[in-house]
Design a protein around this motif. Structure first.
Motif, PDB file in Angstrom:
ATOM      1  N   ILE A   1      29.882 -24.656 -18.060  1.00  0.00           N
ATOM      2  CA  ILE A   1      28.973 -25.301 -19.007  1.00  0.00           C
ATOM      3  C   ILE A   1      27.696 -25.736 -18.296  1.00  0.00           C
ATOM      4  O   ILE A   1      26.582 -25.582 -18.817  1.00  0.00           O
ATOM      5  N   GLN A   2      27.831 -26.277 -17.083  1.00  0.00           N
ATOM      6  CA  GLN A   2      26.659 -26.682 -16.306  1.00  0.00           C
ATOM      7  C   GLN A   2      25.773 -25.479 -15.994  1.00  0.00           C
ATOM      8  O   GLN A   2      24.547 -25.543 -16.116  1.00  0.00           O
ATOM      9  N   LEU A   3      26.396 -24.381 -15.624  1.00  0.00           N
ATOM     10  CA  LEU A   3      25.649 -23.166 -15.313  1.00  0.00           C
ATOM     11  C   LEU A   3      24.886 -22.663 -16.534  1.00  0.00           C
ATOM     12  O   LEU A   3      23.707 -22.315 -16.449  1.00  0.00           O
ATOM     13  N   ARG A   4      25.562 -22.649 -17.673  1.00  0.00           N
ATOM     14  CA  ARG A   4      24.941 -22.154 -18.894  1.00  0.00           C
ATOM     15  C   ARG A   4      23.795 -23.062 -19.354  1.00  0.00           C
ATOM     16  O   ARG A   4      22.692 -22.584 -19.636  1.00  0.00           O
ATOM     17  N   ARG A   5      24.076 -24.373 -19.431  1.00  0.00           N
ATOM     18  CA  ARG A   5      23.099 -25.308 -19.992  1.00  0.00           C
ATOM     19  C   ARG A   5      21.895 -25.534 -19.068  1.00  0.00           C
ATOM     20  O   ARG A   5      20.765 -25.668 -19.545  1.00  0.00           O
ATOM     21  N   CYS A   6      22.138 -25.608 -17.767  1.00  0.00           N
ATOM     22  CA  CYS A   6      21.075 -26.028 -16.844  1.00  0.00           C
ATOM     23  C   CYS A   6      20.416 -24.880 -16.083  1.00  0.00           C
ATOM     24  O   CYS A   6      19.376 -25.089 -15.448  1.00  0.00           O
ATOM     25  N   TYR A   7      20.996 -23.685 -16.141  1.00  0.00           N
ATOM     26  CA  TYR A   7      20.412 -22.568 -15.404  1.00  0.00           C
ATOM     27  C   TYR A   7      20.170 -21.350 -16.295  1.00  0.00           C
ATOM     28  O   TYR A   7      19.065 -20.802 -16.301  1.00  0.00           O
TER      29      TYR A   7
ATOM     30  N   LEU B   1      24.152 -13.242 -21.331  1.00  0.00           N
ATOM     31  CA  LEU B   1      24.231 -13.795 -19.991  1.00  0.00           C
ATOM     32  C   LEU B   1      23.407 -12.882 -19.092  1.00  0.00           C
ATOM     33  O   LEU B   1      23.739 -11.700 -18.952  1.00  0.00           O
ATOM     34  N   PRO B   2      22.316 -13.364 -18.510  1.00  0.00           N
ATOM     35  CA  PRO B   2      21.400 -12.498 -17.771  1.00  0.00           C
ATOM     36  C   PRO B   2      22.060 -11.649 -16.687  1.00  0.00           C
ATOM     37  O   PRO B   2      21.673 -10.514 -16.469  1.00  0.00           O
ATOM     38  N   CYS B   3      23.082 -12.205 -16.027  1.00  0.00           N
ATOM     39  CA  CYS B   3      23.698 -11.478 -14.911  1.00  0.00           C
ATOM     40  C   CYS B   3      24.985 -10.774 -15.315  1.00  0.00           C
ATOM     41  O   CYS B   3      25.729 -10.297 -14.445  1.00  0.00           O
ATOM     42  N   ALA B   4      25.289 -10.712 -16.612  1.00  0.00           N
ATOM     43  CA  ALA B   4      26.511 -10.042 -17.054  1.00  0.00           C
ATOM     44  C   ALA B   4      26.510  -8.599 -16.564  1.00  0.00           C
ATOM     45  O   ALA B   4      25.508  -7.908 -16.593  1.00  0.00           O
ATOM     46  N   GLY B   5      27.643  -8.153 -16.086  1.00  0.00           N
ATOM     47  CA  GLY B   5      27.741  -6.789 -15.595  1.00  0.00           C
ATOM     48  C   GLY B   5      27.567  -6.678 -14.094  1.00  0.00           C
ATOM     49  O   GLY B   5      27.839  -5.632 -13.513  1.00  0.00           O
ATOM     50  N   THR B   6      27.101  -7.757 -13.465  1.00  0.00           N
ATOM     51  CA  THR B   6      26.878  -7.718 -12.013  1.00  0.00           C
ATOM     52  C   THR B   6      27.803  -8.667 -11.257  1.00  0.00           C
ATOM     53  O   THR B   6      27.887  -8.602 -10.038  1.00  0.00           O
ATOM     54  N   VAL B   7      28.489  -9.539 -11.996  1.00  0.00           N
ATOM     55  CA  VAL B   7      29.336 -10.546 -11.346  1.00  0.00           C
ATOM     56  C   VAL B   7      30.433  -9.903 -10.517  1.00  0.00           C
ATOM     57  O   VAL B   7      30.771 -10.377  -9.425  1.00  0.00           O
TER      58      VAL B   7
ATOM     59  N   CYS C   1      19.554 -20.530  -9.268  1.00  0.00           N
ATOM     60  CA  CYS C   1      20.983 -20.251  -9.359  1.00  0.00           C
ATOM     61  C   CYS C   1      21.383 -19.366  -8.188  1.00  0.00           C
ATOM     62  O   CYS C   1      20.682 -18.400  -7.857  1.00  0.00           O
ATOM     63  N   ARG C   2      22.503 -19.681  -7.560  1.00  0.00           N
ATOM     64  CA  ARG C   2      22.921 -18.887  -6.399  1.00  0.00           C
ATOM     65  C   ARG C   2      23.209 -17.440  -6.773  1.00  0.00           C
ATOM     66  O   ARG C   2      22.996 -16.528  -5.968  1.00  0.00           O
ATOM     67  N   ILE C   3      23.700 -17.230  -8.004  1.00  0.00           N
ATOM     68  CA  ILE C   3      23.950 -15.860  -8.451  1.00  0.00           C
ATOM     69  C   ILE C   3      22.626 -15.133  -8.637  1.00  0.00           C
ATOM     70  O   ILE C   3      22.439 -14.003  -8.162  1.00  0.00           O
ATOM     71  N   GLY C   4      21.672 -15.795  -9.329  1.00  0.00           N
ATOM     72  CA  GLY C   4      20.350 -15.193  -9.513  1.00  0.00           C
ATOM     73  C   GLY C   4      19.667 -14.940  -8.185  1.00  0.00           C
ATOM     74  O   GLY C   4      19.054 -13.890  -7.966  1.00  0.00           O
ATOM     75  N   HIS C   5      19.778 -15.914  -7.280  1.00  0.00           N
ATOM     76  CA  HIS C   5      19.160 -15.761  -5.958  1.00  0.00           C
ATOM     77  C   HIS C   5      19.750 -14.557  -5.230  1.00  0.00           C
ATOM     78  O   HIS C   5      19.022 -13.767  -4.613  1.00  0.00           O
ATOM     79  N   ARG C   6      21.057 -14.409  -5.308  1.00  0.00           N
ATOM     80  CA  ARG C   6      21.720 -13.291  -4.636  1.00  0.00           C
ATOM     81  C   ARG C   6      21.209 -11.957  -5.175  1.00  0.00           C
ATOM     82  O   ARG C   6      20.965 -11.012  -4.422  1.00  0.00           O
ATOM     83  N   LEU C   7      21.041 -11.889  -6.493  1.00  0.00           N
ATOM     84  CA  LEU C   7      20.595 -10.645  -7.117  1.00  0.00           C
ATOM     85  C   LEU C   7      19.112 -10.378  -6.891  1.00  0.00           C
ATOM     86  O   LEU C   7      18.686  -9.225  -6.799  1.00  0.00           O
TER      87      LEU C   7
END
Length: 426
Positions: free
Chosen positions: A398-404, A128-134, A413-419
């Motif tokens: 599932i939507q987050l994983r499959r589509c982003y 998960l690319p953002c694992a550890g930052t959530v 992705c709002r999480i990616g954008h935030r980071l």
């Protein structure tokens, strides 16, 4: 690369000191403009100061300056409004169709942005690319994003049912049949199950709805699973029935017979799932459209899918393997909930668009009343720190994983954008 450059421009993620045109003029971006995702320049109504002059107009972004000609902008008057051409490679100068050179700037991303982007987007695929930052992100931001994703996936499922209904000239029963069949594949065999249902028309299945043997003969025959059964007496009986029905109704086998069975628990073999589909039809699930869309509680939906296998497949996993511990239970409670999540509730939501009642809200409330699915995707997000407690949020995961995450669309992705869009220091 071009999308990344557009992202950097939109959110001003550049080193201010390096904002210089190729002719040496200083550039100050007063307003990056409105991102245009349709035909025309990439950003409308931008305002930039180049040297001592302020320009208002559009901005076009390319990887190479020569892409201007490669994309045909040199012959399109719509691009005469461009006041700044932003490129990664300055390999030529550009002039407007109406005449006059367009100011050009080479974009360089801030080093810290490049590091953040590469760390997230280029991480190993399975991670998960953002694992550890959530854990560092505001809970309200995560909650809002997951809510939006839950609706996004629910809308997509409802849209799919509506599209199938339209394909079959408004035949909701056929749409329900195909949707149930796909769901019976439980991801692994979803596509073969859908192709099986499409190759075995509901109008034919209806004719034999009072004969479980003929329903199984049609489905197993169309699935191509009666061709090598090692002398199984029941399979031979089904094959004899199928040969007669195939000729009578001019049937053609499902074009997708690549059934997956490796690393699968025997009770999840497609044979047992196909038998369960035949039982659902035999017990009238396709007559339950009204019961589904008017359901007000989860238990009433569960009762519609709670069936027991009769005959051969109550004691066998396939045509050659007898169950060590025979069980007539066709679907586990978790599997029933999965069918409700992927069939019943999207059908309720799709119906709300035509009936105009409170079905949409009821669908969401029902999802929130079901425990979250327990699958690899959900476990991955839980390990990363996400709180996933009900089926609505597991749909979101599932939507987050499959589509982003999997297509690495971190920019959207709002999480990616935030980071990624943290303020860059000058």
């Amino acid at each position: 690369m071009e999308e990344l450059m557009q992202y950097v421009w939109q959110y001003r993620l550049w080193p201010v000191q390096e904002m210089v045109a190729v002719d040496g003029s200083r550039i100050n971006v007063l307003d990056p403009g409105i991102h245009n995702r349709d035909a025309g320049p990439d950003f409308f109504n931008a305002k930039v100061q180049i040297g001592d002059r302020i320009w208002a107009g559009n901005v076009e972004i390319h990887v190479r300056a020569s892409d201007w000609h490669r994309h045909g902008h040199d012959s399109d008057a719509a691009y005469d409004t461009v006041v700044l051409h932003v490129v990664a490679v300055d390999d030529m100068r550009i002039t407007r169709k109406s005449g006059g050179e367009i100011p050009q700037m080479v974009m360089r991303c801030a080093p810290d942005f490049s590091e953040r982007y590469n760390k997230i987007v280029n991480s190993p695929f399975r991670e998960l690319p953002c694992a550890g930052t959530v854990a560092e992100l505001p809970e309200v931001m995560l909650s809002d994003w997951l809510t939006a994703l839950g609706f996004e996936r629910l809308y997509a499922k409802a849209d799919r049912i509506a599209q199938i209904t339209e394909q079959y000239n408004g035949d909701v029963a056929s749409a329900l049949y195909i949707t149930i069949a796909r769901a019976m594949g439980f991801g692994t065999n979803a596509e073969p199950f859908e192709q099986l249902a499409r190759a075995t028309p509901l109008k034919i299945m209806y004719r034999y709805r009072d004969s479980l043997t003929r329903l199984e003969a049609l489905l197993f025959g169309q699935a191509g699973l009666l061709e090598d059964t090692h002398g199984c007496e029941y399979a031979e009986r089904l094959r004899s029935e199928y040969d007669f029905l195939r000729v009578k109704h001019s049937l053609t086998q499902s074009p997708n017979t690549m059934w997956k069975m490796s690393r699968m628990r025997p009770q999840n073999f497609p044979h047992r799932r196909i038998s369960a589909l035949a039982h659902l039809i035999y017990h009238g699930i396709l007559y339950s459209y009204y019961d589904i869309i008017k359901a007000t509680d989860i238990d009433s939906l569960r009762n519609l899918f709670r069936i027991y296998l009769e005959g051969f497949f109550s004691t066998h996993y396939n045509f050659t393997s007898e169950a060590r511990t025979p069980s007539s239970t066709a679907l586990s409670e978790a599997s029933i909930d999965t069918l409700i999540i992927n069939v019943a509730i999207p059908l309720i939501h799709a119906n709300s668009r035509t009936d105009g009642d409170d079905s949409a809200q009821r669908a969401v409330e029902m999802l929130s009343a079901i425990r979250a699915e327990n699958n690899n995707v959900v476990r991955t997000f839980r390990d990363a720190g996400f709180k996933i407690e009900d089926a609505f949020i597991s749909l979101a995961a599932i939507q987050l994983r499959r589509c982003y995450c999997e297509p690495r669309k971190c920019l959207y992705c709002r999480i990616g954008h935030r980071l990624l869009s943290q303020r860059v220091k000058a």
